[in-house]
Design a protein around this motif. Structure first.
Motif, short mmCIF file in Angstrom:
data_model
loop_
_atom_site.label_atom_id
_atom_site.label_comp_id
_atom_site.label_asym_id
_atom_site.label_seq_id
_atom_site.Cartn_x
_atom_site.Cartn_y
_atom_site.Cartn_z
N ARG A 176 0.83 -1.21 0.00
CA ARG A 176 0.00 0.00 0.00
C ARG A 176 0.86 1.26 0.00
NH1 ARG A 176 -2.93 -2.27 4.74
NH2 ARG A 176 -4.71 -3.46 3.97
N THR A 177 1.88 1.27 0.86
CA THR A 177 2.70 2.46 1.02
C THR A 177 3.49 2.77 -0.24
OG1 THR A 177 2.88 2.04 3.40
CG2 THR A 177 4.54 3.50 2.42
N GLN A 229 1.10 4.24 -2.62
CA GLN A 229 0.76 5.61 -2.24
C GLN A 229 1.86 6.59 -2.60
OE1 GLN A 229 -0.05 4.86 1.88
NE2 GLN A 229 -2.19 4.34 1.53
#
Length: 253
Positions: free
Chosen positions: A25-26, A29
């Motif tokens: 996810r990071t 992002q």
């Protein structure tokens, strides 16, 4: 100053795991296209893919047995077809097993740790680093553990695998450094993850008292370290073993 990974493609192995999914996810992002690797939990991989796509990220899911070189090469072909060449490799997957004493630990458990810690890293390097060498840039990041420095009872198979992995990363950093490829390790402590947030804590009080910051880290803390090492901000850091442990272990000179 922001971590900007736009234009980069990242692979996270074990991306359906407690720490892996936050790393994926990071990185997404931060702008990277992400290959979400799974071994058997396709529903969790699909869920993560849909989550990333829902807020405009680019990702794909890929299956592989990370202890098998042919399977990793097939995964590479799938990623290249979907997302292009990989710029960032995060070797996070590891075989899970039951810890016990050396006298009681199965020889198969030592083999599983060697295969998933050492050989996974070797196979990933062979698969993805040649393209990085041609571009003269790349990031190769392994997830190690504070256990490698602690060497507590019942940890022997895990520690043996991770300490072997450490040797591979230090040598690899020297072998590929001239191509501006960095090779580093992030070593989590006992980390609070999504699964644990839904349960009652309390059995960790003794552990926290031994940590200088008097608390446990969060899964996001580990992902933040990975994102930093994946970025241009860390372009002059290589060969490092970086504990994200609140000071619970401190490598010495």
């Amino acid at each position: 100053m922001n971590i900007d990974l736009h234009g980069k493609t990242a692979l996270v192995t074990g991306a359906t795991g407690e720490l892996g999914r936050v790393m994926a996810r990071t990185l997404a992002q931060c702008g990277a296209k992400v290959a979400i690797h799974y071994h058997s939990n396709k529903p969790k991989a699909q869920q993560l893919l849909e989550e990333i796509q829902a807020w405009g990220g680019t990702a794909t899911i890929v299956q592989a047995d990370i202890t098998n070189e042919a399977s990793i090469l097939e995964m590479k072909d799938s990623i290249y077809a979907e997302l292009g060449e990989v710029d960032i490799v995060v070797a996070n997957a590891v075989v899970q097993y039951t810890w016990t004493t050396i006298l009681e630990q199965s020889p198969e458990d030592y083999k599983s740790q060697f295969e998933s810690c050492v050989m996974q890293s070797v196979f990933l390097a062979k698969a993805f680093i040649p393209a990085m060498q041609l571009k003269r840039v790349g990031r190769f990041i392994g997830i190690n553990t504070e256990c490698s420095m602690q060497n507590f009872a019942t940890q022997s198979a895990y520690v043996a695998g991770k300490r072997g992995m450490d040797g591979v990363y230090r040598v690899l950093a020297k072998e590929v450094g001239e191509y501006q490829i960095t090779v580093n390790q992030v070593a989590p402590g006992w980390t609070i993850s999504e699964k644990e947030r839904s349960a009652e804590l309390g059995a960790d009080e003794g552990y926290k008292q031994g940590v200088p910051l008097k608390r446990r880290g969060e899964d996001q803390d580990i992902a933040n370290a990975v994102a930093f090492l994946a970025s241009d901000l860390a372009s002059f850091i290589t060969g490092a073993y970086i504990p994200v442990t609140g000071g619970n272990v401190m490598p010495a000179i």
